[in-house]
Design a protein around this motif. Sequence first.
Motif, mmCIF file in Angstrom:
data_model
loop_
_atom_site.group_PDB
_atom_site.id
_atom_site.type_symbol
_atom_site.label_atom_id
_atom_site.label_comp_id
_atom_site.label_asym_id
_atom_site.label_seq_id
_atom_site.Cartn_x
_atom_site.Cartn_y
_atom_site.Cartn_z
ATOM 1 N N PRO A 161 -1.374 -1.690 4.214
ATOM 2 C CA PRO A 161 -0.149 -2.297 3.687
ATOM 3 C C PRO A 161 0.367 -1.522 2.483
ATOM 4 C CG PRO A 161 -2.041 -3.600 3.049
ATOM 5 C CD PRO A 161 -2.540 -2.514 3.957
ATOM 6 N N PHE A 162 1.672 -1.549 2.288
ATOM 7 C CA PHE A 162 2.297 -0.853 1.157
ATOM 8 C C PHE A 162 2.995 -1.880 0.280
ATOM 9 C CE2 PHE A 162 6.045 1.274 -0.710
ATOM 10 C CZ PHE A 162 5.374 2.172 -1.534
ATOM 11 N N TYR A 163 2.625 -1.913 -0.975
ATOM 12 C CA TYR A 163 3.225 -2.797 -1.969
ATOM 13 C C TYR A 163 3.889 -1.910 -3.028
ATOM 14 C CZ TYR A 163 -0.050 -6.059 0.174
ATOM 15 O OH TYR A 163 -0.741 -6.820 1.070
ATOM 16 N N ARG B 182 4.045 -9.122 -2.530
ATOM 17 C CA ARG B 182 4.824 -9.243 -1.296
ATOM 18 C C ARG B 182 4.765 -7.924 -0.527
ATOM 19 N NH1 ARG B 182 11.199 -9.971 -0.494
ATOM 20 N NH2 ARG B 182 11.116 -10.418 1.717
ATOM 21 N N LEU B 183 4.362 -8.021 0.715
ATOM 22 C CA LEU B 183 4.237 -6.834 1.564
ATOM 23 C C LEU B 183 5.605 -6.235 1.836
ATOM 24 C CD1 LEU B 183 2.489 -5.011 3.406
ATOM 25 C CD2 LEU B 183 2.868 -6.680 5.212
ATOM 26 N N SER B 184 5.749 -4.947 1.552
ATOM 27 C CA SER B 184 7.019 -4.262 1.774
ATOM 28 C C SER B 184 7.066 -3.661 3.176
ATOM 29 C CB SER B 184 7.201 -3.160 0.732
ATOM 30 O OG SER B 184 8.304 -2.359 1.045
ATOM 31 N N ARG B 185 6.006 -2.953 3.534
ATOM 32 C CA ARG B 185 5.916 -2.313 4.852
ATOM 33 C C ARG B 185 4.491 -1.833 5.063
ATOM 34 N NH1 ARG B 185 9.260 0.787 1.652
ATOM 35 N NH2 ARG B 185 8.355 2.684 0.841
ATOM 36 N N TRP B 186 4.255 -1.313 6.247
ATOM 37 C CA TRP B 186 2.956 -0.750 6.581
ATOM 38 C C TRP B 186 3.057 0.767 6.587
ATOM 39 C CZ3 TRP B 186 -1.418 -3.600 7.112
ATOM 40 C CH2 TRP B 186 -1.248 -4.979 7.214
ATOM 41 N N ARG B 187 1.988 1.433 6.223
ATOM 42 C CA ARG B 187 1.913 2.893 6.288
ATOM 43 C C ARG B 187 0.743 3.283 7.169
ATOM 44 N NH1 ARG B 187 3.161 5.502 0.352
ATOM 45 N NH2 ARG B 187 5.388 5.040 0.411
#
Length: 74
Positions: A24-26, A33-38
């Motif tokens: 996960p990318f914060y 809050r999770l922004s997106r996945w990498r």
Amino acid sequence: TKAVAEAKKYADVKVTTGAYSIYPFYPDPKNTRLSRWRASQTIALESKKSDDVLKIAGQLQEAGFLMNNLNYTL
């Protein structure tokens, strides 16, 4: 898949894939809050023809891939 396909165009280059990870990318460490996945994956290129390896590495970098290591061994 694109990187492997590009590298396999060279008969004298051995292509292998390695570690694959998703995380996960914060963007803000204070905000959970999770922004997106990498994701990341490694690809190894081996050959006695360094010109071919360097050519492939350049093509992959132009396509947006990142390179973090280049080794020469005897």
